[in-house]
Design a protein around this motif. Structure first.
Motif, PDB file in Angstrom:
ATOM      1  N   GLN A  85       0.856  -1.163   0.100  1.00  0.00           N
ATOM      2  CA  GLN A  85       0.009  -0.032  -0.006  1.00  0.00           C
ATOM      3  C   GLN A  85       0.860   1.223  -0.065  1.00  0.00           C
ATOM      4  O   GLN A  85       1.761   1.072   0.542  1.00  0.00           O
ATOM      5  N   GLN A  86       0.322   2.462  -0.486  1.00  0.00           N
ATOM      6  CA  GLN A  86       1.030   3.653  -0.225  1.00  0.00           C
ATOM      7  C   GLN A  86      -0.170   4.733  -0.141  1.00  0.00           C
ATOM      8  O   GLN A  86      -1.172   4.462  -0.924  1.00  0.00           O
ATOM      9  N   ASP A  87       0.424   5.791   0.615  1.00  0.00           N
ATOM     10  CA  ASP A  87      -0.522   6.745   0.479  1.00  0.00           C
ATOM     11  C   ASP A  87      -0.430   7.755  -0.412  1.00  0.00           C
ATOM     12  O   ASP A  87       0.314   7.466  -1.451  1.00  0.00           O
ATOM     13  N   ALA A  88      -1.283   8.854  -0.733  1.00  0.00           N
ATOM     14  CA  ALA A  88      -1.355   9.474  -1.842  1.00  0.00           C
ATOM     15  C   ALA A  88       0.091  10.230  -2.099  1.00  0.00           C
ATOM     16  O   ALA A  88       0.387  10.790  -3.040  1.00  0.00           O
ATOM     17  N   PHE A 148      -1.323  -7.126  -3.311  1.00  0.00           N
ATOM     18  CA  PHE A 148      -2.680  -6.866  -3.019  1.00  0.00           C
ATOM     19  C   PHE A 148      -3.079  -6.575  -1.423  1.00  0.00           C
ATOM     20  O   PHE A 148      -2.181  -6.554  -0.599  1.00  0.00           O
ATOM     21  N   THR A 149      -4.349  -6.103  -1.358  1.00  0.00           N
ATOM     22  CA  THR A 149      -4.808  -5.518  -0.276  1.00  0.00           C
ATOM     23  C   THR A 149      -6.003  -6.193   0.129  1.00  0.00           C
ATOM     24  O   THR A 149      -6.995  -6.119  -0.655  1.00  0.00           O
ATOM     25  N   VAL A 150      -6.126  -7.170   1.378  1.00  0.00           N
ATOM     26  CA  VAL A 150      -7.261  -7.575   1.704  1.00  0.00           C
ATOM     27  C   VAL A 150      -8.006  -7.020   2.789  1.00  0.00           C
ATOM     28  O   VAL A 150      -7.384  -6.734   3.795  1.00  0.00           O
ATOM     29  N   LEU A 151      -9.233  -6.472   2.499  1.00  0.00           N
ATOM     30  CA  LEU A 151     -10.181  -5.921   3.556  1.00  0.00           C
ATOM     31  C   LEU A 151     -11.146  -6.928   4.320  1.00  0.00           C
ATOM     32  O   LEU A 151     -11.820  -7.648   3.672  1.00  0.00           O
ATOM     33  N   GLU A 152     -10.919  -6.799   5.663  1.00  0.00           N
ATOM     34  CA  GLU A 152     -12.027  -8.058   6.097  1.00  0.00           C
ATOM     35  C   GLU A 152     -12.605  -7.403   7.390  1.00  0.00           C
ATOM     36  O   GLU A 152     -11.946  -6.733   8.180  1.00  0.00           O
ATOM     37  N   PRO A 168      -7.138   0.012  -9.273  1.00  0.00           N
ATOM     38  CA  PRO A 168      -7.848  -0.153 -10.417  1.00  0.00           C
ATOM     39  C   PRO A 168      -8.511  -1.401 -10.504  1.00  0.00           C
ATOM     40  O   PRO A 168      -9.537  -1.499 -11.590  1.00  0.00           O
ATOM     41  N   TRP A 169      -8.337  -2.343  -9.479  1.00  0.00           N
ATOM     42  CA  TRP A 169      -9.024  -3.698  -9.554  1.00  0.00           C
ATOM     43  C   TRP A 169      -9.733  -3.872  -8.070  1.00  0.00           C
ATOM     44  O   TRP A 169      -9.082  -3.542  -7.086  1.00  0.00           O
ATOM     45  N   LEU A 170     -10.869  -4.498  -8.398  1.00  0.00           N
ATOM     46  CA  LEU A 170     -11.650  -4.831  -7.105  1.00  0.00           C
ATOM     47  C   LEU A 170     -12.129  -6.185  -7.438  1.00  0.00           C
ATOM     48  O   LEU A 170     -12.936  -6.588  -8.367  1.00  0.00           O
ATOM     49  N   ARG A 181      -1.153  -0.662  -4.012  1.00  0.00           N
ATOM     50  CA  ARG A 181      -0.507  -1.324  -4.945  1.00  0.00           C
ATOM     51  C   ARG A 181      -1.433  -2.840  -5.363  1.00  0.00           C
ATOM     52  O   ARG A 181      -1.419  -3.499  -4.374  1.00  0.00           O
ATOM     53  N   GLY A 182      -1.813  -2.895  -6.517  1.00  0.00           N
ATOM     54  CA  GLY A 182      -2.457  -4.278  -6.744  1.00  0.00           C
ATOM     55  C   GLY A 182      -3.720  -4.148  -6.533  1.00  0.00           C
ATOM     56  O   GLY A 182      -4.561  -2.948  -6.068  1.00  0.00           O
ATOM     57  N   PRO A 183      -4.795  -5.048  -6.495  1.00  0.00           N
ATOM     58  CA  PRO A 183      -6.153  -5.085  -6.589  1.00  0.00           C
ATOM     59  C   PRO A 183      -6.679  -4.814  -4.968  1.00  0.00           C
ATOM     60  O   PRO A 183      -5.750  -5.430  -3.968  1.00  0.00           O
ATOM     61  N   ILE A 184      -7.767  -4.464  -4.766  1.00  0.00           N
ATOM     62  CA  ILE A 184      -8.388  -4.504  -3.346  1.00  0.00           C
ATOM     63  C   ILE A 184      -9.330  -6.070  -3.362  1.00  0.00           C
ATOM     64  O   ILE A 184      -9.796  -6.211  -4.311  1.00  0.00           O
TER      65      ILE A 184
END
Length: 437
Positions: A4-7, A50-54, A163-165, A25-28
């Motif tokens: 991840q990176q902030d703005a 990727f970033t996984v939100l749970e 860009p991807w979900l 970076r990568g999909p959510i």
């Protein structure tokens, strides 16, 4: 692999201010159940971050917190493996709930999947101008008050951009509990099957289980084995099949037959053998639907019941079949649609779960119905992929096997697009420019 990176481009792992923006970076990936883990693991094999939100505090929330103790996988383990990892050889053919959780935790560790826990996704929309998905998630933290005062809970809202979900929140995200007239007047205990753990505390009690799916049948079995008196309320027809036929998995036999025979003929064969093994279920109050078990599964997503022992208790009368519930009456009374009334100490709604996708996904790309299920007309080809970098994994109605297949396809597609982004990025630059936020 996650990133991840902030703005501003600096690393960001936790949010500390409301309405923060986080370019990942990568999909959510929304959801850290088996589907989300399978996508993340496959992405890691492709070297895609990727970033996984749970929303819960751990992986596989449904399996960890909302299933009964005696639960086992209803299909053999070979049909329940996630991509890239077999079950341990010493696991039984039908792994227990605790075996499966061990497998999932090991799976997450093996592929370095570290979800961001406690993030409840409340909104996801596609920003066409920025060509990014904007996914809003809320997390909360509680700080102890000084001098013994009231603790303070602070909610933090963060917007993740990519860009991807990948929608991997599952078909069973929210409990379904029907509204029954007079429930507030019932003096006994009323609970959903998600809160049921064991029949031990119901010993000697008359318990009504509403619902005759796999969970309802197995809870009735569990209640019997713990000395309770279960009654199962059946609203519509149900197919009960033996878990095994001729020493082999019924599911496995069906899959092999479907390679060569039409579904209607396979259904007829399954029902013929089931009658030989189980007898006539209708004589004991379980009417079979007109359509066959596999055809119903394809059309409505309703799985047949694979018997693990409850059927013998139904035949012996230890599990009694009763009609659909019409209302609760005063005290411990329940009235059925045939006008009869009975008294119960507790009522358990084994009425299943539903998707919560319609509540937060605002641009579904025509992938989902109004109730959050996969659209039938999308059930072939690249049905797992929608427009604008949207993917759905675990909504095929084909259980863990289908979720794994979805994950492989979605991750491979994302990996190809990711490599194109990396190749197109200026030398030494970030894979995704923060200036696009």
């Amino acid at each position: 692999m996650q990133g991840q990176q902030d703005a501003g481009g600096s690393p960001k792992r936790q949010e500390s201010s409301a309405a923060a923006a986080c370019l990942v970076r990568g999909p959510i990936i929304v959801g850290a159940g088996p589907s989300g883990l399978a996508v993340a693991a496959t992405l890691s094999q492709h070297a895609v971050p990727f970033t996984v939100l749970e929303r819960s505090n751990g992986i596989a929330d449904l399996w960890t917190n909302r299933t009964y103790d005696r639960l086992r996988l209803h299909l053999p383990k070979v049909f329940c493996e996630l991509p890239h990892a077999r079950f341990p050889a010493d696991f039984p053919t039908y792994p227990t709930k605790h075996d499966f959780l061990r497998y999932l935790r090991s799976y997450a560790a093996r592929f370095d999947v570290s979800p961001l826990f406690g993030r409840t996704v409340t909104r996801a929309r596609y920003d066409a101008d920025a060509s990014l998905w904007r996914v809003t998630a809320v997390s909360s933290s509680t700080s102890a008050a000084a001098d013994g005062g009231v603790a303070t809970t602070t909610e933090t809202e963060t917007e993740y951009l990519s860009p991807w979900l990948v929608v991997a929140s599952g078909e069973n995200a929210e409990v379904v509990a029907p509204t029954v007239k007079g429930r507030e007047r019932f003096a006994g205990e009323v609970l959903h099957s998600s809160a049921y753990r064991s029949g031990e505390r119901f010993k000697g009690m008359r318990v009504l289980v509403v619902g005759c799916g796999n969970s309802g049948m197995e809870m009735c079995l569990d209640l019997c084995e713990h000395g309770a008196m279960p009654f199962m309320s059946v609203r519509s027809g149900v197919h009960v099949l033996p878990r095994e036929m001729f020493g082999a998995s019924t599911f496995g036999i069906a899959m092999k037959l479907l390679r060569w025979l039409p579904i209607k003929l396979v259904d007829r064969l399954l029902l013929l053998v089931a009658k030989m093994i189980l007898g006539d279920t209708e004589k004991h109050g379980l009417r079979r639907p007109k359509l066959g078990p596999l055809e119903i599964k394809n059309i409505a997503g309703k799985s047949p019941v694979l018997d693990v022992g409850a059927w013998s208790f139904i035949k012996s009368g230890n599990i009694k079949i009763v009609p659909e519930v019409e209302s609760f009456t005063g005290g411990n009374g329940v009235r059925f649609v045939d006008g009869n009334e009975m008294a119960f100490d507790a009522v358990i709604f084994a009425t299943g779960y539903r998707s919560n996708v319609p509540f937060w996904l605002k641009d579904d790309g025509e992938l989902f119905t109004e109730d959050g299920k996969a659209k039938a007309e999308q059930a072939s080809g690249d049905w797992w992929r929608g427009p604008n970098g949207l993917y759905r994994v675990g909504f095929s109605g084909r259980g863990l096997l289908g979720a794994g297949a979805d994950a492989l396809r979605a991750a491979a597609d994302i990996a190809g697009r990711w490599q194109a982004e990396v190749t197109a990025a200026p030398a030494g630059g970030a894979e995704i420019s923060s200036s696009s936020v």
